[in-house]
Design a protein around this motif. Structure first.
Motif, PDB file in Angstrom:
ATOM      1  N   LEU A 158      17.126 -27.484  63.333  1.00 34.06           N
ATOM      2  CA  LEU A 158      15.791 -27.485  63.925  1.00 34.06           C
ATOM      3  C   LEU A 158      15.639 -28.607  64.944  1.00 34.06           C
ATOM      4  O   LEU A 158      15.117 -28.401  66.045  1.00 34.06           O
ATOM      5  N   LYS A 159      16.076 -29.805  64.592  1.00 32.10           N
ATOM      6  CA  LYS A 159      15.949 -30.920  65.536  1.00 32.10           C
ATOM      7  C   LYS A 159      16.727 -30.660  66.814  1.00 32.10           C
ATOM      8  O   LYS A 159      16.281 -31.007  67.918  1.00 32.10           O
ATOM      9  N   SER A 160      17.903 -30.049  66.690  1.00 34.37           N
ATOM     10  CA  SER A 160      18.710 -29.772  67.867  1.00 34.37           C
ATOM     11  C   SER A 160      18.052 -28.732  68.768  1.00 34.37           C
ATOM     12  O   SER A 160      18.299 -28.704  69.973  1.00 34.37           O
ATOM     13  N   PHE A 161      17.204 -27.899  68.204  1.00 31.87           N
ATOM     14  CA  PHE A 161      16.431 -26.940  68.999  1.00 31.87           C
ATOM     15  C   PHE A 161      15.129 -27.547  69.520  1.00 31.87           C
ATOM     16  O   PHE A 161      14.365 -26.859  70.198  1.00 31.87           O
ATOM     17  N   GLY A 162      14.836 -28.796  69.184  1.00 33.29           N
ATOM     18  CA  GLY A 162      13.647 -29.462  69.690  1.00 33.29           C
ATOM     19  C   GLY A 162      12.499 -29.567  68.716  1.00 33.29           C
ATOM     20  O   GLY A 162      11.431 -30.083  69.064  1.00 33.29           O
ATOM     21  N   TYR A 163      12.681 -29.089  67.488  1.00 29.32           N
ATOM     22  CA  TYR A 163      11.615 -29.187  66.493  1.00 29.32           C
ATOM     23  C   TYR A 163      11.395 -30.639  66.075  1.00 29.32           C
ATOM     24  O   TYR A 163      12.337 -31.431  65.973  1.00 29.32           O
ATOM     25  N   LYS A 164      10.136 -30.967  65.781  1.00 31.95           N
ATOM     26  CA  LYS A 164       9.777 -32.295  65.279  1.00 31.95           C
ATOM     27  C   LYS A 164       9.417 -32.270  63.796  1.00 31.95           C
ATOM     28  O   LYS A 164       9.597 -33.274  63.106  1.00 31.95           O
ATOM     29  N   TYR A 165       8.894 -31.127  63.332  1.00 31.13           N
ATOM     30  CA  TYR A 165       8.356 -31.056  61.973  1.00 31.13           C
ATOM     31  C   TYR A 165       8.759 -29.734  61.317  1.00 31.13           C
ATOM     32  O   TYR A 165       9.233 -28.800  61.958  1.00 31.13           O
ATOM     33  N   ALA A 166       8.486 -29.701  60.005  1.00 30.17           N
ATOM     34  CA  ALA A 166       8.688 -28.454  59.248  1.00 30.17           C
ATOM     35  C   ALA A 166       7.723 -28.438  58.079  1.00 30.17           C
ATOM     36  O   ALA A 166       7.125 -29.457  57.719  1.00 30.17           O
ATOM     37  N   SER A 167       7.566 -27.269  57.505  1.00 21.45           N
ATOM     38  CA  SER A 167       6.838 -27.108  56.244  1.00 21.45           C
ATOM     39  C   SER A 167       7.733 -26.347  55.282  1.00 21.45           C
ATOM     40  O   SER A 167       8.421 -25.402  55.672  1.00 21.45           O
ATOM     41  N   LEU A 168       7.738 -26.776  54.025  1.00 24.06           N
ATOM     42  CA  LEU A 168       8.517 -26.095  52.992  1.00 24.06           C
ATOM     43  C   LEU A 168       7.627 -25.306  52.042  1.00 24.06           C
ATOM     44  O   LEU A 168       8.018 -24.987  50.928  1.00 24.06           O
ATOM     45  N   LYS A 169       6.418 -24.994  52.509  1.00 20.11           N
ATOM     46  CA  LYS A 169       5.493 -24.209  51.700  1.00 20.11           C
ATOM     47  C   LYS A 169       5.673 -22.713  51.980  1.00 20.11           C
ATOM     48  O   LYS A 169       5.935 -22.322  53.109  1.00 20.11           O
ATOM     49  N   ASN A 170       5.525 -21.899  50.958  1.00 18.63           N
ATOM     50  CA  ASN A 170       5.337 -20.453  51.142  1.00 18.63           C
ATOM     51  C   ASN A 170       4.485 -19.951  49.978  1.00 18.63           C
ATOM     52  O   ASN A 170       4.913 -19.130  49.173  1.00 18.63           O
ATOM     53  N   PRO A 171       3.241 -20.450  49.857  1.00 17.90           N
ATOM     54  CA  PRO A 171       2.476 -20.306  48.609  1.00 17.90           C
ATOM     55  C   PRO A 171       1.938 -18.914  48.312  1.00 17.90           C
ATOM     56  O   PRO A 171       1.402 -18.701  47.229  1.00 17.90           O
ATOM     57  N   ASN A 172       2.110 -17.963  49.223  1.00 16.30           N
ATOM     58  CA  ASN A 172       1.524 -16.651  48.994  1.00 16.30           C
ATOM     59  C   ASN A 172       2.566 -15.549  48.872  1.00 16.30           C
ATOM     60  O   ASN A 172       2.216 -14.402  48.635  1.00 16.30           O
ATOM     61  N   THR A 173       3.860 -15.891  49.031  1.00 16.07           N
ATOM     62  CA  THR A 173       4.897 -14.853  49.006  1.00 16.07           C
ATOM     63  C   THR A 173       6.122 -15.401  48.292  1.00 16.07           C
ATOM     64  O   THR A 173       7.157 -15.607  48.892  1.00 16.07           O
ATOM     65  N   LEU A 174       5.988 -15.597  46.992  1.00 19.04           N
ATOM     66  CA  LEU A 174       7.045 -16.234  46.219  1.00 19.04           C
ATOM     67  C   LEU A 174       7.837 -15.249  45.366  1.00 19.04           C
ATOM     68  O   LEU A 174       8.539 -15.652  44.437  1.00 19.04           O
ATOM     69  N   TRP A 175       7.738 -13.961  45.660  1.00 14.36           N
ATOM     70  CA  TRP A 175       8.455 -12.959  44.869  1.00 14.36           C
ATOM     71  C   TRP A 175       9.940 -13.294  44.804  1.00 14.36           C
ATOM     72  O   TRP A 175      10.570 -13.189  43.743  1.00 14.36           O
ATOM     73  N   GLY A 176      10.510 -13.649  45.935  1.00 12.80           N
ATOM     74  CA  GLY A 176      11.945 -13.910  45.997  1.00 12.80           C
ATOM     75  C   GLY A 176      12.312 -15.355  45.841  1.00 12.80           C
ATOM     76  O   GLY A 176      13.489 -15.704  45.932  1.00 12.80           O
ATOM     77  N   GLY A 177      11.327 -16.228  45.624  1.00 13.45           N
ATOM     78  CA  GLY A 177      11.657 -17.621  45.394  1.00 13.45           C
ATOM     79  C   GLY A 177      10.712 -18.580  46.080  1.00 13.45           C
ATOM     80  O   GLY A 177       9.740 -18.189  46.744  1.00 13.45           O
TER      81      GLY A 177
END
Length: 859
Positions: A158-177
């Motif tokens: 992500l950083k190499s593509f220019g991203y500065k931040y991320a989120s590790l949330k997926n609170p509404n679609t956890l069927w697969g993990g």
């Protein structure tokens, strides 16, 4: 104090208490809203107009998008006004006034953890390129996904593509993990190479939601969630949902009428930049085992999808490298159109919906059907590229005579001395020998139309061997003999193995000659080595290939390799195994085919009922102990487990891999290989697989590779066995830890076999386009952009010391560039003795670097 002052003091105290109470009640919470889906998943024709209408009606609403990039071509064609209006709203990408942020441009919305590292890079590269064709001002600053589309190596990508931040949330679609709960408002997500990325985690207090198997308590800004977040010291709590495209509710938590108030809608980048604590309070060395995921592993439909994806991944990488050789050496045009189409179809085959809802979309047009079509296109394109590229390299060497040479191409960044197979004309199938450049006869054998021999080929290059008509010399090498007790003994220069027909053709002994004759089979274990065993819950319980005798036939026994054909039964289902030992090769190859006579139930007996409750924490397909497993009881004490992931290797911290409930998911995924060693890493056994699957292991449970599950799966689907099960895996006994043993490189050899062609050549020529000094660096990909050669390296097994990279061509300059094309570092080029261009590159373990050689031409 005077009595007359008391009323005034009381008034001041009351005012202060009231102010404090109001201030607490008025603390602001934040919400990340937006849309997820796309043309292939779910995106109604006029949905772009709906999004625009909602944005215009609510000037304070901001949205975040994870929409399949191919969607916008459809929107432009079928909802032109909505498309243009969205373009206008999207145009302003300044953080303070941005109302739309593209958080995941991934071309096929992949889970990421289940595909190769190179595929992940292409997900972003092709996705960003496509999105910018429709929204030229688009910037990509914060990565986020509605699904658990996470893997440990993302920070540096992500950083190499220019991203500065991320989120590790997926609170509404956890069927697969989901990701493990950890930390507070912000953390530094630390990748395996040490890269840090500022990240909003799934908070340590963000529990899974009671009564649900797909949500956390953070899926909407309920008063309970926000209050608990404040109490946990999270000053600026944020909730998150990306709504499925097609939902018509507008803002997810309403316009200040639902949940905790005040809540403000933000884009992710605006939230982190302007409304969060800004600086993380702790580092999180995020392991692959912090990605807690469960799909219906072992189900035939998922197994076939994973195999099809793996084949296309391997083919595309190999085709690009061969095309690069042809471009540099023969000035062949770069086959961009064919490769682009191949990659984009593969990337769609990696879509999370292909893996979690493969039966959806209707008969004949399911996600699984689409994968067959998409990977078919990719494979057809890559086959044509390989044929054209090798022909271009071979073409200038003709002397007009009948073919009498074999040219072998190696697409890895290491020299190889391995078995190759080439189809030869009929007159070369008898009394034929293979000679190297010095005229030395090599050990070879002919099976039908296939000539097989061990070829030594330099990295990313080729070597040419001459064929000669003569009686081969007496062959001294691998051999198989039948003992007086009926067992078959296999001898190679590396192994002595005993195969027991009475116990289903299982391996009774496997001794490594050059590892102090170490015995790798735990002969005291009640389970047999390489037996296939599972709970046939409709047919009497556990059944094993070792339950009854098998027929074992030696079908190759000619010095170069030994192939044993094992034919036996599992329950009432015939199976065939081909077990191959090759002289001089550490890897022992196994092909397995099971011809199902019906669709038996295999797995946890809970699946026997066929009932499915979406809210039940227990799922039948979770428990791998009952699935059909290939088992490998190992003579290794106090075992440790290592497993690879995209651009990463994890030492497991699990006591065992088993779970039965949604709220206790563990990561037991095998991408390419899993390796078990003893406590001191003195000896180990790696198991390689031809597809992403899962493994089983515990203190009292031997290493197992998932072969089959048949029963109830997600959403009550009946995951059946409709076709024969066919898969390849391999065993590598070794000394030392996985990196010292070169297991990553062995996996590359397994995935990218050398390519052999019969040619009409003039000489036994040999070239190496790119070579890497020492060991440990993988050449992940080689591509051309115009006349520039892009070489991507991955430090899989090496140290952080500089390594010399040699290019067998001329270049004007060399630079390390980021994945978004920015120059990171200029490299000094030195002329070496055997190559015109040498550069020195250093990177940490698990680091990736891309070298751009400018204006490359043949020397």
């Amino acid at each position: 104090m005077k009595l007359s002052a008391m009323p005034k003091l009381y008034t001041v105290i009351c005012f202060m208490l009231l102010f404090a109470t109001r201030s607490s009640a008025q603390q602001t919470a934040y919400f990340i809203d937006g849309y997820h889906g796309g043309f292939w998943g779910h995106y109604p024709v006029n949905y772009t107009s709906f999004i625009v209408e909602q944005l215009k009606a609510r000037p304070n609403w901001k949205i975040n998008l994870e929409i399949e990039p191919e969607t916008w071509a459809m929107a432009k064609a079928k909802d032109e006004q909505g498309y243009k209006d969205l373009q206008a709203l999207f145009a302003d990408q300044s953080i303070a006034t941005r109302r739309i942020e593209y958080v995941s441009p991934a071309y096929g919305q992949s889970y990421m953890y289940n595909i190769s590292g190179e595929s992940i890079i292409r997900q972003f590269a092709y996705g960003m390129e496509t999105i910018r064709k429709h929204f030229p001002t688009a910037v990509f600053t914060t990565y986020s996904s509605e699904e658990p589309c996470f893997t440990s190596a993302l920070p540096q990508i992500l950083k190499s593509f220019g991203y500065k931040y991320a989120s590790l949330k997926n609170p509404n679609t956890l069927w697969g993990g989901y990701t493990r709960a950890f930390g507070g408002e912000l953390v530094n997500w630390v990748g395996p190479d040490g890269t840090k990325l500022i990240t909003v985690p799934r908070y340590g207090m963000e529990d899974l939601k009671p009564g649900s198997t797909w949500e956390t308590i953070g899926n909407s800004n309920s008063k309970a969630f926000i209050t608990a977040a404040f109490k946990a010291g999270i000053q600026h709590p944020v909730g998150f949902v990306l709504q499925d495209a097609g939902w018509k509710g507008g803002p997810y938590v309403g316009d200040g009428t639902r949940g905790y108030q005040p809540t403000e809608y933000k884009t992710w980048t605006d939230y982190v930049d302007n409304y969060s604590i800004k600086k993380p309070t702790q580092d999180w060395r995020f392991s692959q085992e912090d990605v807690l995921t469960s799909l219906v592993w072992g189900s035939q439909i998922l197994q076939r999808i994973a195999q099809q994806v793996r084949v296309s991944e391997n083919k595309l990488i190999s085709a690009e490298k061969l095309a690069a050789m042809a471009s540099v050496y023969k000035q062949s045009p770069w086959p961009k159109a064919a490769l682009d189409q191949g990659w984009t179809r593969l990337l769609l085959s990696q879509h999370h919906d292909c893996w979690i809802v493969p039966y959806n979309m209707g008969q004949g047009n399911t996600w699984a059907d689409k994968v067959v079509s998409w990977t078919g296109i990719a494979n057809k394109n890559t086959d044509s590229v390989v044929t054209a590229s090798t022909a271009a390299i071979n073409g200038d060497n003709t002397d007009g005579l009948a073919p009498k040479y074999v040219r072998v191409f190696n697409t890895l960044g290491v020299e190889r001395n391995e078995l190759v197979s080439v189809d030869v004309p009929e007159d070369w199938r008898r009394n034929t020998v293979v000679l190297d450049k010095n005229g030395k006869e090599l050990l070879s054998q002919v099976n039908g139309i296939h000539l097989m021999f061990k070829a030594r080929v330099p990295s990313l290059g080729y070597t040419t061997y001459r064929l000669q008509k003569k009686e081969p010399a007496a062959k001294i090498g691998a051999k198989a003999t039948t003992q007086s007790d009926g067992k078959i003994k296999v001898e190679t220069d590396l192994y002595t193995a005993i195969i027991d027909p009475a116990r289903g053709g299982t391996i009774a002994s496997l001794m490594a000659k050059k590892l102090n004759n170490k015995e790798f089979v735990d002969q005291a274990n009640p389970r047999k080595f390489n037996e296939v065993r599972g709970d046939f819950f409709k047919d009497g319980g556990f059944k094993s290939s070792a339950d009854q005798p098998a027929g074992v036939t030696v079908i190759d026994n000619d010095g170069l390799l030994i192939t044993l054909q094992v034919k036996g039964m599992i329950a009432n289902n015939p199976f065939t195994q081909l077990i191959t030992f090759t002289q001089g090769q550490r890897r022992i190859d196994v092909q397995l085919k099971i011809d199902w006579q019906s669709s038996p139930g295999i797995g946890n007996p809970y699946g026997q009922t066929g009932k499915y409750d979406a809210t039940s924490l227990q799922k039948a397909f979770y428990d791998d102990r009952d699935k059909l497993l290939a088992l490998f009881p190992l003579n290794l004490k106090n075992q440790k487990v290592y497993k690879n992931a995209p651009f990463d290797v994890t030492e497991s911290k699990l006591d065992n891999t088993f779970f039965t409930r949604w709220d206790s998911i563990k990561n037991n995924v095998v991408l390419n290989w899993v390796d078990v060693t003893d406590a001191n890493n003195t000896y180990g056994m790696a198991v390689l697989t031809d597809h992403t699957t899962n493994y089983a292991h515990g203190k009292d449970f031997p290493l197992g590779l998932d072969i089959a599950y048949s029963g109830v799966g997600l959403w009550g689907r009946n995951y059946m066995l409709k076709y024969p099960t066919e898969m390849n895996y391999a065993l590598i006994p070794h000394a030392g830890k996985w990196d010292k043993a070169g297991i990553w490189t062995e996996s590359d050899r397994f995935n990218e076999p050398m390519v052999a062609t019969v040619v009409d050549a003039k000489t036994t020529s040999s070239r190496s386009l790119i070579s890497v000094a020492g060991t440990g660096l993988e050449v992940s990909s080689v591509t051309m952009v115009g006349t520039d050669l892009l070489v991507r390296l991955f430090n899989a097994e090496g140290d952080a010391q500089p390594k010399i990279i040699s290019l067998d061509a001329v270049a004007d300059k060399a630079e390390i560039v980021s994945l978004n094309g920015d120059v990171v570092q200029a490299l000094a080029m030195n002329k070496g003795a055997t190559a015109l261009t040498n550069v020195s590159v250093a990177m940490p373990r698990f680091g990736i670097r891309t070298i751009r050689f400018s204006n490359v031409r043949n020397k």
